[in-house]
Design a protein around this motif. Sequence first.
Motif, PDB file in Angstrom:
ATOM      1  N   GLU A 174       0.859  -1.185   0.000  1.00 50.46           N
ATOM      2  CA  GLU A 174       0.000   0.000   0.000  1.00 50.46           C
ATOM      3  C   GLU A 174       0.897   1.237   0.000  1.00 50.46           C
ATOM      4  O   GLU A 174       1.962   1.244   0.611  1.00 50.46           O
ATOM      5  CB  GLU A 174      -0.952  -0.019   1.193  1.00 50.46           C
ATOM      6  CG  GLU A 174      -0.286  -0.129   2.535  1.00 50.46           C
ATOM      7  CD  GLU A 174      -1.279  -0.351   3.656  1.00 50.46           C
ATOM      8  OE1 GLU A 174      -1.145   0.335   4.675  1.00 50.46           O
ATOM      9  OE2 GLU A 174      -2.169  -1.207   3.526  1.00 50.46           O
ATOM     10  N   MET A 175       0.446   2.259  -0.724  1.00 48.44           N
ATOM     11  CA  MET A 175       1.255   3.467  -0.876  1.00 48.44           C
ATOM     12  C   MET A 175       0.365   4.698  -0.943  1.00 48.44           C
ATOM     13  O   MET A 175      -0.788   4.630  -1.369  1.00 48.44           O
ATOM     14  CB  MET A 175       2.090   3.393  -2.169  1.00 48.44           C
ATOM     15  CG  MET A 175       3.038   2.212  -2.247  1.00 48.44           C
ATOM     16  SD  MET A 175       3.808   2.070  -3.878  1.00 48.44           S
ATOM     17  CE  MET A 175       5.193   3.172  -3.670  1.00 48.44           C
ATOM     18  N   THR A 176       0.944   5.838  -0.563  1.00 49.19           N
ATOM     19  CA  THR A 176       0.280   7.129  -0.714  1.00 49.19           C
ATOM     20  C   THR A 176       0.558   7.650  -2.124  1.00 49.19           C
ATOM     21  O   THR A 176       1.426   7.128  -2.825  1.00 49.19           O
ATOM     22  CB  THR A 176       0.812   8.146   0.303  1.00 49.19           C
ATOM     23  OG1 THR A 176       2.190   8.390   0.017  1.00 49.19           O
ATOM     24  CG2 THR A 176       0.629   7.665   1.735  1.00 49.19           C
ATOM     25  N   TYR A 205      -3.805   5.675   1.920  1.00 46.66           N
ATOM     26  CA  TYR A 205      -2.926   4.637   1.395  1.00 46.66           C
ATOM     27  C   TYR A 205      -3.755   3.778   0.442  1.00 46.66           C
ATOM     28  O   TYR A 205      -4.841   3.321   0.804  1.00 46.66           O
ATOM     29  CB  TYR A 205      -2.362   3.774   2.525  1.00 46.66           C
ATOM     30  CG  TYR A 205      -1.310   4.483   3.336  1.00 46.66           C
ATOM     31  CD1 TYR A 205       0.033   4.288   3.070  1.00 46.66           C
ATOM     32  CD2 TYR A 205      -1.668   5.355   4.355  1.00 46.66           C
ATOM     33  CE1 TYR A 205       1.016   4.941   3.815  1.00 46.66           C
ATOM     34  CE2 TYR A 205      -0.702   6.014   5.101  1.00 46.66           C
ATOM     35  CZ  TYR A 205       0.636   5.799   4.820  1.00 46.66           C
ATOM     36  OH  TYR A 205       1.588   6.457   5.558  1.00 46.66           O
TER      37      TYR A 205
END
Length: 184
Positions: free
Chosen positions: A40-42, A90
């Motif tokens: 998961e990433m911003t 996220y």
Amino acid sequence: MALLESDVPIREVVTTDPEKAKALENDVRAKILDMLAAEEMTIEEIHDELHRRSEKKAETTVRHHVNVLKDAGMVEIARLEEAGGGTRKYYKSNTRVFSYDLPESSGEQLASAQDTAREELAALIETLAEQHGDEVEAVAKEMKPCEYCETQHYEEFVVRELLNRALIDLSETGELDGLLSTAE
């Protein structure tokens, strides 16, 4: 008189809904899906990782691409965090895209395995038809026509989707890796 005449068999079948197909028209989105399948990433982290992968995109462009994928149902918000008076989102992919070419020699190398798979799938599809044919037919009757196809193959699509979902289930539980490693 024909200069060339050849029977051209179907070798590939691509199954996806039109919204997902449209979302995948851009290779940056495929890269984002690949990144978000792993973790998961911003938006900021996606932006930085794209830069690392030689994709120089503005953060607003990255946000647009993520929103297209989200609207197509391929990316979801995995987590929200409070951050500096706001909320940090996220994102995580719920879709894996495989984009490979098999080696040219694979046809010969896999011929026996393909024969085995065909036989096993025929038996499985026969069982599905016997035990769940009414359910497959009911779902097929509810489907909207494919905008590209004159002939519709609803029941075939439903069966392909069932097989694909079963493979996804095996993959997500780790069973597929286990089954493949015991074959080595």
